[in-house]
Design an enzyme around this catalytic site. Structure first.
Site, PDB file in Angstrom:
ATOM      1  N   GLU A  35      26.301  65.050  74.858  1.00 52.70           N
ATOM      2  CA  GLU A  35      27.177  64.873  76.018  1.00 52.70           C
ATOM      3  C   GLU A  35      28.435  65.743  75.942  1.00 52.70           C
ATOM      4  O   GLU A  35      28.922  66.229  76.969  1.00 52.70           O
ATOM      5  CB  GLU A  35      27.579  63.402  76.162  1.00 52.70           C
ATOM      6  CG  GLU A  35      26.421  62.460  76.475  1.00 52.70           C
ATOM      7  CD  GLU A  35      25.608  62.064  75.256  1.00 52.70           C
ATOM      8  OE1 GLU A  35      26.014  62.406  74.113  1.00 52.70           O
ATOM      9  OE2 GLU A  35      24.572  61.405  75.419  1.00 52.70           O
ATOM     10  N   PHE A  51      28.295  56.922  77.571  1.00 50.59           N
ATOM     11  CA  PHE A  51      28.225  58.235  76.912  1.00 50.59           C
ATOM     12  C   PHE A  51      28.990  59.310  77.689  1.00 50.59           C
ATOM     13  O   PHE A  51      29.209  60.399  77.181  1.00 50.59           O
ATOM     14  CB  PHE A  51      26.764  58.649  76.742  1.00 50.59           C
ATOM     15  CG  PHE A  51      25.915  57.570  76.152  1.00 50.59           C
ATOM     16  CD1 PHE A  51      26.342  56.871  75.032  1.00 50.59           C
ATOM     17  CD2 PHE A  51      24.705  57.217  76.723  1.00 50.59           C
ATOM     18  CE1 PHE A  51      25.579  55.854  74.492  1.00 50.59           C
ATOM     19  CE2 PHE A  51      23.933  56.195  76.188  1.00 50.59           C
ATOM     20  CZ  PHE A  51      24.366  55.516  75.064  1.00 50.59           C
TER      21      PHE A  51
END
Lengths: 318, 280
Positions: free
Chosen positions: A62, A87
């Site tokens: 991410e 996330f």
């Protein structure tokens, strides 16, 4: 007034995002979609099938995805970076802060599976702090739509707005009750009912819970002014002040920690502009757990009866 | 341009760096001094860019500085190549300056396209900009510079993997391999192991530049790297430099990473570096 909000069907808000992103792909060739190995969960399949050259799966990375999205804006692309809310916020806070918010990049951070209603995956995935983190960042707009139709409209609206946006939606199928072709105006509150006794401000999945609560309260003769606050930042302060000036009390309802979210945002306005009794329906400084969405909302006291109780409590304080 | 002329510019850049850091009594002279040849070669001989500065940079090469703390070198080069007046270098790290302690877009300093300072984010941004160029069918190159210590940050390796996966063959990253970081030599703080093998394993075209403070070598290597683009792989130059190069008592000494010289040290340092273009 609340009678108009019938529950036509249950749909997930993430599918509203998925529908809108495919529409945007067709309308604007600068629209790019990124994900971190969660294309199916984010309902990106239609976009991917139609615009494969504008889809980038970054794998389970991410931080890199956020940086790539920031870089893509240089040259005029309009990137939508997607993942689960957990996330896409806490895990990458510094990347968002430096590469997107401080750098003023036109990136749309689109987060699904927010809050307790992610359900069985449990507390590791049930982020309840994301609204707080995102609204603290300068330059960041924070949008939390309440159902499928509003998520679709909000997704289209943020594409038209220059600058970083955090769009929060969820996993479960919930009542889809707002109008299919509504105009979504960022920063503008929507009054779902006008009332005299209490102002009830809600966002996300808690808006329909608040409609249910307002109906129950109406049957007891309590008149609720219900505000769907789909933009947490910039907050429609005027809507809050105008309503509380009339009702003299306020309750907030959100699927978030009691710290940092919608309740805090409203409380700051009330404290500064029009002090009045206030109650917050939110998760009280604890992590969630595995369970079904309905069970979790009940156990963590963000359910319809909790809103009813909070309204009665605030009315007793007037 | 003749190598001798480029060396003269680098000499002035080094004077600027030392005077800026001394003037602010804060900043990072070591890495900045060590990369003067790279910056001068890039902006005078290698990159195609146009003025006035345009954020989107369509139809021109782009540069991203990931290890933002060495920005004194970049600021000097930007000013000396016409992005903003050289007098502004005197405002480095002072209140109300566009020359922040670490580079930012927030103050709208021409030449800067993203904030950097919190380390390890620049390669991801460069990959994104390279993708944007591909989407725009713009055949120009994206350059980026990274510290070696910065490679401790895992995000670099996420970005390295993705650059190869997405076939970003319009990207030339350079690692300032000076083998020291704040706390000491990299093999003591966090050993990078075989950096060449690592990038090779991540799918990059790896170019060695053993003489990163030799203007001719730096210029030729950067030009050679251009010929490696368009072949399906991202390109990385591992550029071996000396921290603090050009000042005898700073060269190779990690303690000059983030410490300004005092008056006496500045005088001693400047005595070793000819003023060529006129001090700001």
């Amino acid at each position: 007034m609340l009678d108009q909000y019938q529950m036509y069907e249950k749909k997930d808000t993430r599918s509203g995002f998925g529908a809108a992103i495919a529409e945007l792909g067709a309308e604007n060739e600068k629209v790019i979609v990124l994900t971190a190995d969660l294309a199916g969960s984010l309902k990106l399949n239609d976009f991917i099938a139609r615009f494969p050259d504008r889809f980038y799966d970054c794998g389970i990375a991410e931080a890199n995805m956020v940086g790539i999205a920031a870089g893509m804006t240089i040259g005029g692309m309009l990137p939508f970076a997607t993942s689960f809310a957990n996330f896409l916020t806490g895990r990458v806070y510094d990347q968002i802060r430096q590469s997107i918010a401080y750098s003023g990049k036109n990136v749309k951070l689109c987060a699904s599976h927010a809050g307790l209603t992610l359900g069985e995956d449990g507390a590791t995935h049930q982020i309840l702090e994301d609204i707080g983190m995102m609204r603290m960042l300068p330059n960041m707009t924070v949008v939390v739509p309440c159902d499928y139709n509003q998520t679709r409209a909000a997704t289209r609206a943020i594409a038209r707005t220059e600058g970083p946006v955090y769009l929060r939606f969820g996993r479960p199928k919930v009542p889809n009750f707002t109008k299919p072709d509504q105009a979504f105006v960022i920063g503008k509150a929507e009054f779902l009912s006008h009332g005299e006794d209490v102002t009830l401000v809600a966002c996300g999945h808690m808006v329909y819970k608040s409609i249910e609560a307002a109906r129950l309260l109406a049957s007891e003769g309590i008149s609720v002014e219900l505000i769907n606050m789909a933009t947490i930042k910039p907050l429609d302060e005027k809507a809050v002040i105008d309503s509380v000036s009339k009702t003299g009390s306020v309750v907030t309802a959100e699927e978030h920690q009691i710290n940092g979210g919608l309740g805090d945002a409203v409380a700051a306005v009330i404290a500064r502009e029009h002090p009045a009794p206030m109650e917050m329906v939110a998760v009280h400084d604890r992590f969630g757990e595995s369970g079904k969405p309905d069970e979790l909302m009940r156990k963590y006291h963000i359910d319809t009866p909790d809103i009813v109780r909070a309204v009665k409590k605030v009315l007793a304080r007037k | 341009m003749e190598i001798r002329e480029l060396e003269k510019i680098a000499s002035q850049v080094r004077r600027d760096i030392l005077r800026m850091v001394h003037g602010a009594q804060s900043g990072h002279p070591g890495g900045a001094l060590g990369t003067a040849e790279y910056f001068v070669a890039l902006y005078w001989e290698v990159m195609n860019y146009s003025l006035p500065f345009d954020m989107d940079g369509i139809g021109e090469d782009l540069f991203f500085l990931s290890n933002g703390h060495i920005c004194a070198a970049w600021y000097s080069v930007l000013a000396r190549s016409g992005f903003f007046p050289t007098e502004e270098l005197a405002t480095f790290r002072r209140l109300n300056s566009r020359l922040q302690g670490h580079p930012t877009t927030a103050e709208h300093l021409p030449g800067i396209r993203v904030a950097s300072g919190s380390l390890g984010q620049g390669l991801s941004v460069a990959v994104g900009a390279a993708i944007s160029k591909k989407q725009n069918k713009d055949r120009h190159i994206v350059y980026s510079l990274h510290g070696d210590g910065e490679l401790d940050e895992g995000q670099n390796w996420e970005a390295a993997m993705s650059a190869a996966h997405f076939k970003m063959d319009n990207l030339i990253a350079t690692i300032d391999y000076n083998r020291v970081q704040i706390d000491g030599p990299i093999e003591k703080v966090m050993d990078l192991g075989d950096l060449w093998a690592k990038f090779h394993a991540f799918g990059w075209d790896v170019i060695s530049l053993p003489e990163g403070n030799n203007m001719e070598a730096v210029t030729e290597t950067l030009k050679e790297a251009k010929t490696h683009t368009g072949k399906g792989k991202p390109v990385v130059i591992i550029m071996q430099t000396e921290m603090g190069f050009g000042v005898d008592f700073m060269t190779g000494d990690y303690r000059w990473h983030g410490v300004p010289p005092d008056d006496e040290q500045l005088a001693r340092a400047l005595a070793q570096i000819p003023e060529t273009l006129g001090d700001y």
